[in-house]
Design a protein around this motif. Structure first.
Motif, short mmCIF file in Angstrom:
data_model
loop_
_atom_site.label_atom_id
_atom_site.label_comp_id
_atom_site.label_asym_id
_atom_site.label_seq_id
_atom_site.Cartn_x
_atom_site.Cartn_y
_atom_site.Cartn_z
N CYS A 43 -11.88 16.37 -1.66
CA CYS A 43 -10.99 15.97 -0.57
C CYS A 43 -11.48 14.69 0.10
N SER A 44 -12.78 14.56 0.24
CA SER A 44 -13.33 13.36 0.86
C SER A 44 -13.03 12.13 0.00
N THR B 29 -9.28 11.34 0.20
CA THR B 29 -8.96 10.78 1.52
C THR B 29 -9.18 9.28 1.54
N SER C 86 -6.22 6.34 1.79
CA SER C 86 -6.31 5.37 2.88
C SER C 86 -6.21 3.95 2.34
N GLN D 97 -3.16 11.76 3.38
CA GLN D 97 -4.53 11.46 3.82
C GLN D 97 -4.93 12.38 4.97
N PHE E 192 -5.73 15.90 3.69
CA PHE E 192 -7.01 15.98 2.99
C PHE E 192 -8.19 15.85 3.95
N GLU E 193 -7.97 15.25 5.10
CA GLU E 193 -9.04 15.11 6.09
C GLU E 193 -9.28 16.41 6.85
#
Length: 260
Positions: free
Chosen positions: A23-24, A27, A31, A160, A163-164
């Motif tokens: 996920c990081s 993200t 972005s 985004q 996912f954050e």
């Protein structure tokens, strides 16, 4: 001290949780993609993309032939830019940006409604559907008259945002549903049209990379959830407006049968 402790905790969680790592990475990728579609390319940005290598800056490595070809094409486009990116190059990119995102000069709208609506109109049902998705999270666009809720940049930003959040399977499932019901119903059509009609290889490459990235991302979500992707036919059936059936009272007249 508080910030140092918070950062340390986050790093520890990411190191221990593969889903958090995934996920990081996604993200950061979303972005970057949203930003590249959001603004006219500037010299500083182009120089950074060229020196760092776009494909190597992504957290998610594309595996499909189409994805790898689109990345190679975009990387080559960046390398082919003049050493000193001057006004002429920037003006060409600015004109192409305007043709795609502002005045629709190549008839490739970055808004979902245009692709989904039978009459190809903006601000139709799709816009209100995605707005409902945002509102469930307390989100909204600044001015839908300038950039509607179903715009490509805003949809990428929403993914985004999801996912954050604290990564878990329910968040992943929500992302998958949003991509199925909205972004992926039109993104490949948009990207192919941009690639075929735009004036600069920069936007051709960016559009194709975005589409193939999102397709591969959705495939990975299917693997994580252990749930197959629905077919396009299943998605269209799911998104059909539900007909409201109203009961009609039956009236009688002397000497006649029922009439409605």
């Amino acid at each position: 001290m508080v910030n140092q402790m918070a950062g340390s905790t986050a790093e520890t969680l990411i190191a221990e949780d593969p889903l958090a790592v995934f996920c990081s990475a996604v993200t950061g990728d979303l972005s970057l993609l949203a930003m590249l579609h959001d603004i006219e390319p500037e010299e500083k940005l182009l120089s950074a993309l060229r020196s760092e290598g776009f494909s190597t800056s992504l957290g998610l490595r594309l595996k499909s032939d189409e994805g790898q070809k689109s990345l190679a094409f975009f990387d080559e486009t960046l390398r082919a830019l003049p050493e000193d990116i001057g006004t002429e190059t920037l003006d060409q990119l600015a004109a192409d940006y305007a043709s795609i995102y502002l005045n629709y000069g190549i008839n490739a709208s970055p808004e979902e409604s245009v692709w989904i609506d039978e009459e190809n109109l903006i601000c139709q049902d799709s816009m209100f559907q995605v707005r409902s998705c945002y509102e469930r999270h307390g989100l909204g666009v600044e001015d839908w008259r300038i950039r509607p809720d179903d715009h490509l940049v805003i949809q990428l930003r929403f993914l985004q945002f999801l996912f954050e959040k604290n990564p878990d399977l329910e968040v992943v499932r929500e992302v998958a549903h949003f991509m199925d019901e909205h972004l992926l119903r039109w993104l490949m059509q948009f990207s192919n049209r941009v690639a075929n009609r735009c004036d600069t290889p920069y936007f051709a490459g960016l559009s194709l990379v975005t589409a193939y990235y999102c397709e591969e991302l959705r495939d990975l979500l299917a693997n994580i959830l252990d749930e197959p992707r629905p077919t396009s036919e299943e998605i269209e059936e799911r998104m059909k407006p539900k007909r409201q059936v109203e009961s009609v009272p039956v009236s009688f007249m002397p000497g006649m049968g029922p009439a409605v």
